[in-house]
Design an enzyme around this catalytic site. Structure first.
Site, PDB file in Angstrom:
ATOM      1  N   ASP A 181       0.832  -1.194   0.000  1.00 57.19           N
ATOM      2  CA  ASP A 181       0.000   0.000   0.000  1.00 57.19           C
ATOM      3  C   ASP A 181       0.875   1.256   0.000  1.00 57.19           C
ATOM      4  OD1 ASP A 181      -2.975   0.870   0.485  1.00 57.19           O
ATOM      5  OD2 ASP A 181      -1.782   2.134   1.810  1.00 57.19           O
ATOM      6  N   ASN A 189      -2.663  13.014  -3.150  1.00 53.64           N
ATOM      7  CA  ASN A 189      -3.601  13.445  -4.186  1.00 53.64           C
ATOM      8  C   ASN A 189      -4.176  14.818  -3.880  1.00 53.64           C
ATOM      9  OD1 ASN A 189      -3.821  11.782  -6.413  1.00 53.64           O
ATOM     10  ND2 ASN A 189      -5.289  10.393  -5.475  1.00 53.64           N
ATOM     11  N   HIS A 194      -4.737  15.005  -8.911  1.00 52.23           N
ATOM     12  CA  HIS A 194      -4.936  13.628  -9.366  1.00 52.23           C
ATOM     13  C   HIS A 194      -4.008  13.239 -10.512  1.00 52.23           C
ATOM     14  CE1 HIS A 194      -8.308  12.543  -6.803  1.00 52.23           C
ATOM     15  NE2 HIS A 194      -8.760  13.777  -6.972  1.00 52.23           N
ATOM     16  N   ASP A 198      -1.831   9.925 -10.438  1.00 53.10           N
ATOM     17  CA  ASP A 198      -1.763   8.883 -11.464  1.00 53.10           C
ATOM     18  C   ASP A 198      -0.310   8.602 -11.861  1.00 53.10           C
ATOM     19  OD1 ASP A 198      -4.484   8.719 -11.432  1.00 53.10           O
ATOM     20  OD2 ASP A 198      -4.799   9.762 -13.339  1.00 53.10           O
ATOM     21  N   GLU A 225      -4.693   2.495  -4.430  1.00 53.95           N
ATOM     22  CA  GLU A 225      -3.241   2.644  -4.325  1.00 53.95           C
ATOM     23  C   GLU A 225      -2.581   1.382  -3.773  1.00 53.95           C
ATOM     24  OE1 GLU A 225      -4.915   4.448  -0.458  1.00 53.95           O
ATOM     25  OE2 GLU A 225      -5.536   4.161  -2.537  1.00 53.95           O
TER      26      GLU A 225
END
Length: 313
Positions: A181, A189, A194, A198, A225
């Site tokens: 994780d 974010n 965002h 990404d 994630e």
């Protein structure tokens, strides 16, 4: 079915498995095909099944009449095994009447080649079916790959974990699972946007994939994630050392994260648990669901202990 990661795929010669108990037939096929293909040879049905599972050939050239298991039964067993079901089978046989051909097609074959073989015809037929398989593999890969990160998706992870669990039970080999994780990804974010999120996911996925050492090891995006690794024939201790290296490789990306738990850069927490080696066929280590729960528990241990670390059971 085993598909390579799209960005990690390396060109290689197609793999063929030739199955025939007569040395002269094996030699003839080898001479016709070995210049452009990697050729494995089996002289009996049981050996063919074992090699098909281990070597994952792109195509099987299979004789019908053999001393232990006939070719029709070998073909049926290949098609019944999820790890070999997608490998096309061509029968190479002296039997060419309609009944024999229908029986072979019913067993799952894609083509017939009559003996004595014509090398040019064999090469042409093999090329045709390898091309069809490559196209089919590409379509399957599109269905199994995560569009953002380029690693496998949750659907493929679920299928492969099931396959590897059954294989580990059958062979008595260990199997280890990792859940990975990205730490404090929501604050990342929120702060950077965002698009940066990404890009972070893609870079972390590539770093993790590059750190896996064997073709059989699988990396998938588990959700959001979170990533997962399936490590066949791996004890927990070996997986723990790999997890530490993967954690360091992610840190080495040096992705700035002002809200990170440490070092002001992106890090990961990793949980590790496994099924130990056993006697072949023995049920030990619980179930797949229990393995996932145990691995998830170790991931939460890592996160609750401060993140950016590895915990194993």
């Amino acid at each position: 079915m085993k598909l390579p990661l799209p960005f990690a795929a390396a060109p290689r010669r197609p793999r063929l498995l030739v199955v025939d108990d007569q040395p002269i037939n094996v030699q003839t096929l080898y001479q016709a095909l070995s210049a452009e293909h990697q050729v494995f040879v089996a002289t009996g049905g049981e050996q063919a099944l074992k090699l098909a599972r281990e070597k994952q050939p792109d195509l099987v050239l299979l004789d019908v009449v053999m001393p232990d298991i006939d070719g029709y039964e070998v073909c049926r067993r290949l098609k019944a095994d999820s790890t070999t079901a997608d490998i096309p089978v061509i029968f190479v046989t002296a039997h060419s009447d309609e009944h024999e051909e229908a029986q072979g097609l019913d067993a799952g074959a894609v083509d017939f080649i009559a003996k004595p073989i014509n090398p040019r015809i064999v090469r042409a037929r093999v090329k045709t079916h390898l091309t069809l398989k490559q196209q089919s593999d590409q379509l399957r890969q599109m269905a199994f790959v995560d569009g953002l990160t380029g690693v496998f998706n949750r659907r493929y992870f679920d299928e492969r974990l099931q396959q590897e669990w059954l294989r580990a039970m059958r062979n008595g080999t260990p199997l280890t699972l990792m859940l990975i994780d990205i730490d404090a990804f929501k604050p990342f974010n929120d702060r950077y946007g965002h698009q940066a999120g990404d890009d972070c996911l893609r870079r972390v996925a590539h770093a993790l994939a590059a750190g896996l050492q064997r073709p059989a090891d699988l990396l998938a995006r588990y959700g959001g994630e979170e990533f997962a690794c399936v490590l066949p024939e791996t004890e927990v201790q070996g997986a723990l050392a790999l997890a530490q290296r993967l954690s360091e490789q992610v840190k080495a990306l040096a992705i700035e994260h002002a809200d990170a738990p440490s070092d002001r850069r992106i890090s990961v927490s990793i949980g590790v648990a496994g099924r130990p080696a056993s006697r072949p066929g023995e049920e030990c280590g619980g179930s797949i669901a229990e393995l996932l729960v145990r691995t998830d528990r170790q991931l939460y241990r890592a996160k609750n202990a401060g993140r950016a670390r590895v915990c194993a059971e």
